[in-house]
Motif scaffolding. Structure first.
Motif, PDB file in Angstrom:
ATOM      1  N   SER A  37       0.825  -1.220   0.000  1.00 29.63           N
ATOM      2  CA  SER A  37       0.000   0.000   0.000  1.00 29.63           C
ATOM      3  C   SER A  37       0.855   1.264   0.000  1.00 29.63           C
ATOM      4  N   ALA A  38       0.198   2.382  -0.360  1.00 27.85           N
ATOM      5  CA  ALA A  38       0.893   3.671  -0.409  1.00 27.85           C
ATOM      6  C   ALA A  38       1.023   4.256   0.999  1.00 27.85           C
ATOM      7  N   SER A  39       2.073   5.025   1.223  1.00 26.74           N
ATOM      8  CA  SER A  39       2.277   5.669   2.527  1.00 26.74           C
ATOM      9  C   SER A  39       1.445   6.950   2.616  1.00 26.74           C
ATOM     10  N   GLN A  40       1.325   7.455   3.827  1.00 33.23           N
ATOM     11  CA  GLN A  40       0.553   8.683   4.068  1.00 33.23           C
ATOM     12  C   GLN A  40       1.369   9.613   4.951  1.00 33.23           C
ATOM     13  N   ASP A  41       1.442  10.900   4.547  1.00 35.39           N
ATOM     14  CA  ASP A  41       2.160  11.908   5.342  1.00 35.39           C
ATOM     15  C   ASP A  41       1.162  12.863   5.984  1.00 35.39           C
ATOM     16  N   LEU A  42       1.508  13.289   7.203  1.00 34.78           N
ATOM     17  CA  LEU A  42       0.726  14.291   7.936  1.00 34.78           C
ATOM     18  C   LEU A  42       1.701  15.305   8.509  1.00 34.78           C
ATOM     19  N   VAL A  43       1.363  16.594   8.426  1.00 39.82           N
ATOM     20  CA  VAL A  43       2.216  17.639   9.002  1.00 39.82           C
ATOM     21  C   VAL A  43       1.449  18.302  10.147  1.00 39.82           C
ATOM     22  N   PHE A  44       2.070  18.315  11.323  1.00 35.53           N
ATOM     23  CA  PHE A  44       1.430  18.825  12.536  1.00 35.53           C
ATOM     24  C   PHE A  44       2.024  20.165  12.961  1.00 35.53           C
ATOM     25  N   ARG A  45       1.152  21.002  13.500  1.00 33.96           N
ATOM     26  CA  ARG A  45       1.566  22.183  14.263  1.00 33.96           C
ATOM     27  C   ARG A  45       0.986  22.007  15.663  1.00 33.96           C
ATOM     28  N   PHE A  46       1.740  22.358  16.683  1.00 32.45           N
ATOM     29  CA  PHE A  46       1.372  21.984  18.045  1.00 32.45           C
ATOM     30  C   PHE A  46       0.650  23.067  18.835  1.00 32.45           C
ATOM     31  N   GLY A  47       0.644  24.305  18.345  1.00 34.44           N
ATOM     32  CA  GLY A  47       0.012  25.352  19.142  1.00 34.44           C
ATOM     33  C   GLY A  47       0.697  25.500  20.484  1.00 34.44           C
ATOM     34  N   MET A  48      -0.064  25.772  21.533  1.00 35.79           N
ATOM     35  CA  MET A  48       0.513  25.981  22.861  1.00 35.79           C
ATOM     36  C   MET A  48       0.583  24.704  23.687  1.00 35.79           C
ATOM     37  N   SER A  49      -0.288  23.742  23.394  1.00 34.02           N
ATOM     38  CA  SER A  49      -0.376  22.589  24.299  1.00 34.02           C
ATOM     39  C   SER A  49      -0.341  21.241  23.590  1.00 34.02           C
ATOM     40  N   GLY A  50      -0.078  21.204  22.293  1.00 28.53           N
ATOM     41  CA  GLY A  50      -0.077  19.936  21.569  1.00 28.53           C
ATOM     42  C   GLY A  50       1.099  19.051  21.931  1.00 28.53           C
ATOM     43  N   SER A  51       0.859  17.736  21.947  1.00 28.42           N
ATOM     44  CA  SER A  51       1.934  16.784  22.229  1.00 28.42           C
ATOM     45  C   SER A  51       1.486  15.395  21.789  1.00 28.42           C
ATOM     46  N   PHE A  52       2.456  14.463  21.743  1.00 22.94           N
ATOM     47  CA  PHE A  52       2.154  13.059  21.466  1.00 22.94           C
ATOM     48  C   PHE A  52       2.387  12.249  22.736  1.00 22.94           C
ATOM     49  N   ARG A  53       1.541  11.226  22.923  1.00 24.22           N
ATOM     50  CA  ARG A  53       1.702  10.365  24.089  1.00 24.22           C
ATOM     51  C   ARG A  53       1.300   8.937  23.718  1.00 24.22           C
ATOM     52  N   LEU A  54       2.086   7.971  24.166  1.00 26.97           N
ATOM     53  CA  LEU A  54       1.775   6.557  23.965  1.00 26.97           C
ATOM     54  C   LEU A  54       1.135   6.028  25.247  1.00 26.97           C
ATOM     55  N   CYS A  55      -0.094   5.484  25.142  1.00 20.99           N
ATOM     56  CA  CYS A  55      -0.823   5.085  26.340  1.00 20.99           C
ATOM     57  C   CYS A  55      -1.721   3.882  26.023  1.00 20.99           C
ATOM     58  N   PRO A  56      -2.264   3.217  27.034  1.00 21.63           N
ATOM     59  CA  PRO A  56      -3.174   2.096  26.776  1.00 21.63           C
ATOM     60  C   PRO A  56      -4.412   2.556  26.011  1.00 21.63           C
ATOM     61  N   ALA A  57      -4.810   1.778  25.027  1.00 22.29           N
ATOM     62  CA  ALA A  57      -5.980   2.154  24.227  1.00 22.29           C
ATOM     63  C   ALA A  57      -7.252   2.158  25.063  1.00 22.29           C
ATOM     64  N   ALA A  58      -7.276   1.382  26.143  1.00 26.19           N
ATOM     65  CA  ALA A  58      -8.466   1.344  27.003  1.00 26.19           C
ATOM     66  C   ALA A  58      -8.538   2.527  27.949  1.00 26.19           C
ATOM     67  N   HIS A  71      -1.011  -3.059  17.074  1.00 30.01           N
ATOM     68  CA  HIS A  71      -1.621  -4.374  16.833  1.00 30.01           C
ATOM     69  C   HIS A  71      -1.034  -5.364  17.832  1.00 30.01           C
ATOM     70  N   GLU A  72      -1.275  -5.125  19.109  1.00 34.58           N
ATOM     71  CA  GLU A  72      -0.778  -5.995  20.171  1.00 34.58           C
ATOM     72  C   GLU A  72      -1.910  -6.211  21.162  1.00 34.58           C
ATOM     73  N   SER A  73      -1.694  -7.030  22.150  1.00 26.22           N
ATOM     74  CA  SER A  73      -2.720  -7.315  23.132  1.00 26.22           C
ATOM     75  C   SER A  73      -2.145  -7.127  24.542  1.00 26.22           C
ATOM     76  N   PRO A  74      -2.699  -6.200  25.322  1.00 26.74           N
ATOM     77  CA  PRO A  74      -3.738  -5.247  24.946  1.00 26.74           C
ATOM     78  C   PRO A  74      -3.158  -4.129  24.063  1.00 26.74           C
ATOM     79  N   PRO A  75      -3.968  -3.526  23.201  1.00 24.02           N
ATOM     80  CA  PRO A  75      -3.447  -2.513  22.288  1.00 24.02           C
ATOM     81  C   PRO A  75      -3.110  -1.212  23.006  1.00 24.02           C
ATOM     82  N   ARG A  76      -2.186  -0.490  22.444  1.00 27.64           N
ATOM     83  CA  ARG A  76      -1.867   0.859  22.903  1.00 27.64           C
ATOM     84  C   ARG A  76      -2.205   1.847  21.796  1.00 27.64           C
ATOM     85  N   ALA A  77      -2.174   3.131  22.147  1.00 26.74           N
ATOM     86  CA  ALA A  77      -2.507   4.165  21.166  1.00 26.74           C
ATOM     87  C   ALA A  77      -1.478   5.283  21.248  1.00 26.74           C
TER      88      ALA A  77
END
Length: 355
Positions: A37-58, A71-77
């Motif tokens: 499949s083809a790849s997908q690009d996204l460009v982010f701007r964070f503003g004042m409070s934007g961030s990324f975090r890895l956490c449990p999907a539940a 794609h694991e058990s339990p999944p994360r996001a």
């Protein structure tokens, strides 16, 4: 998420890899499928409070506006979180047009872009306002400009062109004096005597070098560590003014010749309980002056202080309720009775004022 303001991401894949590249204040994510499949690009701007975090999907955090599930058990996001919603994302790999070279990853191009365009009207403004112009200072924000100007000892409202032309002259003189400087010697000079443009590179690099300690949300002392790193921004004892764009600039010393008219620099003071108690004035009432002090007198309650500030008529009545009348000797009792009769007579004739 249902409340996210960004566009839908038309991407589906059972297994894919996420990689990231940053430039100035933008971050580009590339979603690359582990298949045809083809790849997908996204460009982010964070503003004042934007961030990324890895956490449990539940247990998704609030304001997780975009989620990439594992794609694991339990999944994360992997979540893009933005409480204030000033951040955004757009589809495609193009950086936002009009932004100059990155102060971190393209330092030499950044420096040249500034010094060769000093006739631009952007440099007619105070240096503190010019530093937020992403056409020339891509990656510099409000707290970084305060730290950079503080370390370089430049008044925030000095004209930008005046400051930067001086750097241009210094650079030319340095080249003439040392035409055969090696890269290592240039870097050494930069560390020992950094100019304003060099600080635009080295100060953000300090933050990145200490990123785990300063900004990892899993660290309980996250904000305290960042506060300890700051030397000027929000630091007690520093002055502040609003620039012409309404942004607050923190500084030390004189603001400079282009400071906004009608504003007085305000100093941030440490909020210490001991200081506030020391500065609280003592309330002295006429009643306390007339009556002799007891050997041990407890401090007045808030209710008694309020009673003491009432008009005279109510105040006398309030005193009788708040405190027991002191025992009087016989001569004092007679004097008090005479005063009371005279006061009552005046009230009967309408001489007493009403509150």
């Amino acid at each position: 998420s249902a409340v996210g303001r960004g566009p839908e991401v038309p991407f589906r894949s059972e297994a894919y890899r996420i990689s990231a590249t940053s430039r100035g204040k933008e971050l580009r994510l590339t979603l690359a499928p582990l298949g045809p499949s083809a790849s997908q690009d996204l460009v982010f701007r964070f503003g004042m409070s934007g961030s990324f975090r890895l956490c449990p999907a539940a247990a998704l955090p609030r304001h997780a506006h975009l989620r990439f599930l594992t794609h694991e058990s339990p999944p994360r996001a992997l979540c893009f979180i933005d409480a204030r919603r000033f951040g955004s994302w757009r589809l495609g790999d193009a950086w936002q047009p009009g932004r100059g070279p990155c102060v971190l990853s393209e330092y030499q191009a950044f420096r040249e872009n500034v010094l060769k365009n000093l006739d631009d009207k952007a440099f007619d403004k105070p240096i503190c306002e010019a530093l937020l112009n992403q056409k020339f200072f891509n990656g510099i924000g409000n707290y970084l400009r305060a730290e950079i100007l503080y370390r370089s000892k430049i008044p925030p409202f000095e004209k930008a062109r005046t400051v930067l032309e001086a750097l241009k002259d210094q650079e030319q003189a340095r080249r003439k004096k040392n035409p055969s400087l090696t890269l290592s010697k240039k870097l050494k000079l930069m560390r020992e005597n950094p100019d304003l443009l060099e600080l635009c590179h080295t100060v953000p690099m300090e933050v990145i070098a200490a990123e785990k300690k300063l900004f990892d949300p899993d660290h309980a002392d996250n904000y305290a560590a960042f506060k300890n790193w700051l030397q000027c921004y929000l630091v007690p004892g520093m002055s502040s003014l609003r620039d012409r764009n309404g942004r607050t600039i923190w500084f030390q010393g004189e603001p400079g010749p282009m400071a906004p008219k009608g504003q007085t620099p305000r100093k941030k003071r440490a909020q210490r309980k001991a200081d506030s108690e020391a500065l609280t004035p003592k309330v002295t009432t006429r009643a306390s002056k007339r009556r002799p002090k007891a050997a041990v007198k407890p401090p007045k309650s808030a209710e008694e202080e309020e009673v003491a500030d009432r008009p005279r008529k109510g105040r006398a009545r309030g005193r009788r309720k708040a405190t027991a009348a002191p025992a009087l000797s016989e001569p004092e009792a007679l004097v008090k009775a005479k005063r009371s009769r005279r006061t009552s007579a005046r009230r009967g004739r309408g001489e007493a004022g009403s509150s």
